[in-house]
Write a protein that holds these residues in place. Structure first.
Motif, PDB file in Angstrom:
ATOM      1  N   ASN A 271     -20.822   7.818  -7.554  1.00  7.09           N
ATOM      2  CA  ASN A 271     -19.660   7.098  -7.039  1.00  7.09           C
ATOM      3  C   ASN A 271     -19.750   5.636  -7.452  1.00  7.09           C
ATOM      4  O   ASN A 271     -20.722   4.952  -7.128  1.00  7.09           O
ATOM      5  CB  ASN A 271     -19.604   7.198  -5.512  1.00  7.09           C
ATOM      6  N   VAL A 272     -18.733   5.165  -8.173  1.00  7.07           N
ATOM      7  CA  VAL A 272     -18.686   3.780  -8.641  1.00  7.07           C
ATOM      8  C   VAL A 272     -17.422   3.130  -8.086  1.00  7.07           C
ATOM      9  O   VAL A 272     -16.319   3.650  -8.283  1.00  7.07           O
ATOM     10  CB  VAL A 272     -18.683   3.709 -10.180  1.00  7.07           C
ATOM     11  N   ASP A 273     -17.571   2.017  -7.385  1.00 11.79           N
ATOM     12  CA  ASP A 273     -16.431   1.282  -6.841  1.00 11.79           C
ATOM     13  C   ASP A 273     -16.224   0.001  -7.632  1.00 11.79           C
ATOM     14  O   ASP A 273     -17.194  -0.731  -7.912  1.00 11.79           O
ATOM     15  CB  ASP A 273     -16.660   0.938  -5.368  1.00 11.79           C
ATOM     16  N   VAL A 274     -14.982  -0.277  -7.994  1.00  7.25           N
ATOM     17  CA  VAL A 274     -14.660  -1.505  -8.729  1.00  7.25           C
ATOM     18  C   VAL A 274     -13.584  -2.263  -7.969  1.00  7.25           C
ATOM     19  O   VAL A 274     -12.679  -1.666  -7.376  1.00  7.25           O
ATOM     20  CB  VAL A 274     -14.196  -1.207 -10.167  1.00  7.25           C
ATOM     21  N   VAL A 275     -13.694  -3.597  -7.977  1.00  8.04           N
ATOM     22  CA  VAL A 275     -12.725  -4.459  -7.286  1.00  8.04           C
ATOM     23  C   VAL A 275     -12.477  -5.690  -8.149  1.00  8.04           C
ATOM     24  O   VAL A 275     -13.285  -6.024  -9.019  1.00  8.04           O
ATOM     25  CB  VAL A 275     -13.247  -4.902  -5.898  1.00  8.04           C
ATOM     26  N   PRO A 276     -11.360  -6.388  -7.926  1.00  4.31           N
ATOM     27  CA  PRO A 276     -11.119  -7.638  -8.654  1.00  4.31           C
ATOM     28  C   PRO A 276     -12.180  -8.673  -8.307  1.00  4.31           C
ATOM     29  O   PRO A 276     -12.738  -8.665  -7.204  1.00  4.31           O
ATOM     30  CB  PRO A 276      -9.736  -8.076  -8.153  1.00  4.31           C
ATOM     31  N   LEU A 277     -12.447  -9.556  -9.258  1.00  9.32           N
ATOM     32  CA  LEU A 277     -13.460 -10.586  -9.035  1.00  9.32           C
ATOM     33  C   LEU A 277     -13.058 -11.509  -7.900  1.00  9.32           C
ATOM     34  O   LEU A 277     -13.882 -11.934  -7.105  1.00  9.32           O
ATOM     35  CB  LEU A 277     -13.665 -11.400 -10.328  1.00  9.32           C
TER      36      LEU A 277
ATOM     37  N   ALA B 137     -10.577   0.427  -7.003  1.00 11.81           N
ATOM     38  CA  ALA B 137     -10.555   1.823  -7.441  1.00 11.81           C
ATOM     39  C   ALA B 137     -11.920   2.454  -7.215  1.00 11.81           C
ATOM     40  O   ALA B 137     -12.952   1.782  -7.288  1.00 11.81           O
ATOM     41  CB  ALA B 137     -10.166   1.932  -8.908  1.00 11.81           C
ATOM     42  N   ALA B 138     -11.893   3.760  -6.916  1.00 13.83           N
ATOM     43  CA  ALA B 138     -13.119   4.542  -6.796  1.00 13.83           C
ATOM     44  C   ALA B 138     -13.197   5.462  -8.007  1.00 13.83           C
ATOM     45  O   ALA B 138     -12.249   6.184  -8.307  1.00 13.83           O
ATOM     46  CB  ALA B 138     -13.107   5.354  -5.503  1.00 13.83           C
ATOM     47  N   VAL B 139     -14.325   5.422  -8.690  1.00 16.35           N
ATOM     48  CA  VAL B 139     -14.526   6.238  -9.880  1.00 16.35           C
ATOM     49  C   VAL B 139     -15.671   7.206  -9.602  1.00 16.35           C
ATOM     50  O   VAL B 139     -16.769   6.780  -9.235  1.00 16.35           O
ATOM     51  CB  VAL B 139     -14.855   5.367 -11.114  1.00 16.35           C
ATOM     52  N   LEU B 140     -15.412   8.488  -9.760  1.00 11.44           N
ATOM     53  CA  LEU B 140     -16.453   9.501  -9.615  1.00 11.44           C
ATOM     54  C   LEU B 140     -16.823   9.990 -10.999  1.00 11.44           C
ATOM     55  O   LEU B 140     -15.992  10.557 -11.715  1.00 11.44           O
ATOM     56  CB  LEU B 140     -15.971  10.667  -8.747  1.00 11.44           C
ATOM     57  N   LEU B 141     -18.075   9.753 -11.397  1.00 18.37           N
ATOM     58  CA  LEU B 141     -18.565  10.179 -12.698  1.00 18.37           C
ATOM     59  C   LEU B 141     -19.564  11.318 -12.525  1.00 18.37           C
ATOM     60  O   LEU B 141     -20.445  11.245 -11.665  1.00 18.37           O
ATOM     61  CB  LEU B 141     -19.260   9.017 -13.430  1.00 18.37           C
TER      62      LEU B 141
ATOM     63  N   ALA C 258     -29.034   8.017 -13.697  1.00 13.85           N
ATOM     64  CA  ALA C 258     -27.618   8.333 -13.543  1.00 13.85           C
ATOM     65  C   ALA C 258     -26.869   7.156 -12.922  1.00 13.85           C
ATOM     66  O   ALA C 258     -25.790   6.768 -13.391  1.00 13.85           O
ATOM     67  CB  ALA C 258     -27.459   9.579 -12.681  1.00 13.85           C
ATOM     68  N   GLU C 259     -27.422   6.571 -11.850  1.00 11.40           N
ATOM     69  CA  GLU C 259     -26.769   5.436 -11.203  1.00 11.40           C
ATOM     70  C   GLU C 259     -26.690   4.233 -12.130  1.00 11.40           C
ATOM     71  O   GLU C 259     -25.664   3.561 -12.217  1.00 11.40           O
ATOM     72  CB  GLU C 259     -27.521   5.066  -9.928  1.00 11.40           C
ATOM     73  N   ARG C 260     -27.782   3.981 -12.829  1.00 10.82           N
ATOM     74  CA  ARG C 260     -27.840   2.822 -13.735  1.00 10.82           C
ATOM     75  C   ARG C 260     -26.841   2.976 -14.877  1.00 10.82           C
ATOM     76  O   ARG C 260     -26.097   2.045 -15.216  1.00 10.82           O
ATOM     77  CB  ARG C 260     -29.262   2.675 -14.267  1.00 10.82           C
ATOM     78  N   THR C 261     -26.801   4.152 -15.470  1.00 10.15           N
ATOM     79  CA  THR C 261     -25.923   4.371 -16.606  1.00 10.15           C
ATOM     80  C   THR C 261     -24.462   4.398 -16.191  1.00 10.15           C
ATOM     81  O   THR C 261     -23.594   3.897 -16.910  1.00 10.15           O
ATOM     82  CB  THR C 261     -26.285   5.700 -17.304  1.00 10.15           C
ATOM     83  N   ALA C 262     -24.156   4.978 -15.036  1.00 12.62           N
ATOM     84  CA  ALA C 262     -22.773   5.004 -14.557  1.00 12.62           C
ATOM     85  C   ALA C 262     -22.242   3.582 -14.399  1.00 12.62           C
ATOM     86  O   ALA C 262     -21.099   3.281 -14.769  1.00 12.62           O
ATOM     87  CB  ALA C 262     -22.691   5.754 -13.236  1.00 12.62           C
ATOM     88  N   ARG C 263     -23.072   2.705 -13.844  1.00 17.56           N
ATOM     89  CA  ARG C 263     -22.676   1.293 -13.709  1.00 17.56           C
ATOM     90  C   ARG C 263     -22.389   0.679 -15.082  1.00 17.56           C
ATOM     91  O   ARG C 263     -21.375  -0.011 -15.275  1.00 17.56           O
ATOM     92  CB  ARG C 263     -23.770   0.512 -12.990  1.00 17.56           C
ATOM     93  N   GLN C 264     -23.275   0.950 -16.045  1.00 12.11           N
ATOM     94  CA  GLN C 264     -23.112   0.375 -17.377  1.00 12.11           C
ATOM     95  C   GLN C 264     -21.859   0.905 -18.068  1.00 12.11           C
ATOM     96  O   GLN C 264     -21.155   0.166 -18.764  1.00 12.11           O
ATOM     97  CB  GLN C 264     -24.360   0.674 -18.212  1.00 12.11           C
ATOM     98  N   ILE C 265     -21.585   2.188 -17.881  1.00 20.27           N
ATOM     99  CA  ILE C 265     -20.393   2.773 -18.496  1.00 20.27           C
ATOM    100  C   ILE C 265     -19.128   2.124 -17.955  1.00 20.27           C
ATOM    101  O   ILE C 265     -18.235   1.715 -18.720  1.00 20.27           O
ATOM    102  CB  ILE C 265     -20.360   4.303 -18.253  1.00 20.27           C
TER     103      ILE C 265
ATOM    104  N   VAL D   1     -19.050  -2.952  -7.549  1.00 20.57           N
ATOM    105  CA  VAL D   1     -19.724  -3.299  -6.290  1.00 20.57           C
ATOM    106  C   VAL D   1     -20.597  -2.161  -5.767  1.00 20.57           C
ATOM    107  O   VAL D   1     -21.346  -2.329  -4.812  1.00 20.57           O
ATOM    108  CB  VAL D   1     -18.709  -3.708  -5.193  1.00 20.57           C
ATOM    109  N   ARG D   2     -20.468  -0.989  -6.392  1.00 18.35           N
ATOM    110  CA  ARG D   2     -21.317   0.124  -5.967  1.00 18.35           C
ATOM    111  C   ARG D   2     -21.449   1.119  -7.102  1.00 18.35           C
ATOM    112  O   ARG D   2     -20.487   1.400  -7.804  1.00 18.35           O
ATOM    113  CB  ARG D   2     -20.723   0.836  -4.743  1.00 18.35           C
ATOM    114  N   SER D   3     -22.652   1.639  -7.289  1.00 18.15           N
ATOM    115  CA  SER D   3     -22.889   2.737  -8.220  1.00 18.15           C
ATOM    116  C   SER D   3     -24.025   3.547  -7.632  1.00 18.15           C
ATOM    117  O   SER D   3     -25.193   3.155  -7.731  1.00 18.15           O
ATOM    118  CB  SER D   3     -23.246   2.212  -9.618  1.00 18.15           C
ATOM    119  N   GLU D   4     -23.709   4.682  -7.022  1.00 20.82           N
ATOM    120  CA  GLU D   4     -24.749   5.451  -6.359  1.00 20.82           C
ATOM    121  C   GLU D   4     -24.386   6.918  -6.263  1.00 20.82           C
ATOM    122  O   GLU D   4     -23.224   7.294  -6.181  1.00 20.82           O
ATOM    123  CB  GLU D   4     -25.031   4.906  -4.959  1.00 20.82           C
ATOM    124  N   VAL D   5     -25.431   7.726  -6.279  1.00 22.20           N
ATOM    125  CA  VAL D   5     -25.306   9.146  -6.066  1.00 22.20           C
ATOM    126  C   VAL D   5     -25.315   9.405  -4.573  1.00 22.20           C
ATOM    127  O   VAL D   5     -26.061   8.758  -3.828  1.00 22.20           O
ATOM    128  CB  VAL D   5     -26.470   9.908  -6.747  1.00 22.20           C
TER     129      VAL D   5
END
Length: 324
Positions: free
Chosen positions: A6-12, A62-66, A76-83, A100-104
């Protein structure tokens, strides 16, 4: 092994809530960027593949599920953030957004498997206490903002009575618990769908949620997923109806477990939060009509039957219900 990250993204910067058109635009930009990604190679040369993705725009980002095929949970967490960061940087319109978040979503069997696979100085500690990290203000704020998603209940259902000088649960903790419940609805449903896919395709697969069910037959699991979607969907409505069947009641228990796990991972779980979850569980399950009718441990064939005779349940739950 494929991990759902689960990766969460928000405006700066803090902007007003995104309107529907803006959310559609954010979703399209992220989806287009992820569509072009096939994999990622870490610094040590280990390849990590992007198996699938899903983008869910929200009012605050937005919430991104990879689904990431990686050797360990940490990779997996590290690479998802980088992607996702690479996708943001490549987009002119999203260049000022941040992750703001990248975690299984942790499951003890997956954690154990990851620990066994990890090696070297970056291997995680065996003691969970050593892995705990200090809560970040932005993480707490993100979770608290989701509290509005539990429209069927006020903060009193989490132990904070309005106009009370000393409520059982402080307002900030009640709001945090409510936000965790709202944030965990999508996580629970995603994990159920992931488990259903694994049930179909892999023998001896590890599950995130299905181990709590009494029967691992596809027909039973499909009905449980429908029950979970039905009862968690009512949380976003303006009026609450108690669980119509035992499957809905179990789905609520699993939802609270996911919410508690979310706050534990962020170092935000304490006695007040625990009390808020207990109060909410009681409020959500409160049903005077069914007190004498509930079975403490119903068999699988009873999971989708109405707790109170005549109470409506989703039609799919009763269709071909004995096929397992």
């Amino acid at each position: 092994m494929a991990y759902p990250v689960n990766v969460d993204v928000v405006p700066l910067e803090t902007y007003p809530d995104l309107d529907e058109l803006q959310r559609l635009g954010v979703g399209a930009l992220l989806s287009d960027g992820l569509e072009s990604v096939e994999g990622f190679e870490e610094a040590d040369g280990v390849g990590v593949d992007l198996v699938d993705y899903r983008v869910t725009p929200r009012s605050d980002g937005a919430a991104v599920l990879l689904s990431v095929d990686a050797p360990t949970l940490e990779a997996a967490e590290r690479t998802a953030r980088q992607i996702v960061l690479a996708v943001l940087e490549a987009s002119v319109l999203l260049a000022d957004w941040r992750v703001v978040r990248s975690e299984v979503q942790l499951h003890e069997e997956l954690v154990y498997e990851s620990l066994m696979a990890a090696d070297g100085p970056d291997a995680p500690a065996g003691d969970p206490a050593l892995r705990a990290r200090r809560p970040m203000p932005e993480e707490r704020l993100r979770i608290e903002r989701q509290a509005a998603g539990v429209r069927a209940f006020g903060l009193d259902a989490f132990g904070c009575e309005p106009d009370t000088a000393q409520p059982d649960v402080p307002e900030e903790k009640a709001r945090l618990a409510a936000g965790a419940v709202a944030s965990s609805v999508g996580v629970l449903v995603d994990l159920l769908f992931t488990d259903l896919v694994n049930l179909r395709e892999a023998d001896g697969a590890s599950f995130f949620v299905l181990d709590a069910l009494p029967l691992l037959e596809e027909g039973f699991v499909r009905r449980f997923v429908v029950a979970a979607v039905t009862v968690t969907g009512r949380l976003g409505g303006t009026e609450w109806a108690p669980p119509a069947c035992f499957a809905e009641e179990m789905a609520l228990r699993l939802l609270v477990d996911q919410a508690a796990s979310l706050l534990e991972r962020h170092g935000l779980y304490d006695d007040d939060v625990e009390a808020a979850f207990v109060t909410f569980s009681d409020a959500a399950s409160d049903d005077p009509e069914s007190v004498e009718l509930r079975l403490s441990d119903p068999g699988p064939e009873e999971w989708f039957e109405p707790i109170v005779p005549g109470r409506p349940v989703h039609g799919y739950l009763r269709a071909n219900r004995h096929e397992w």
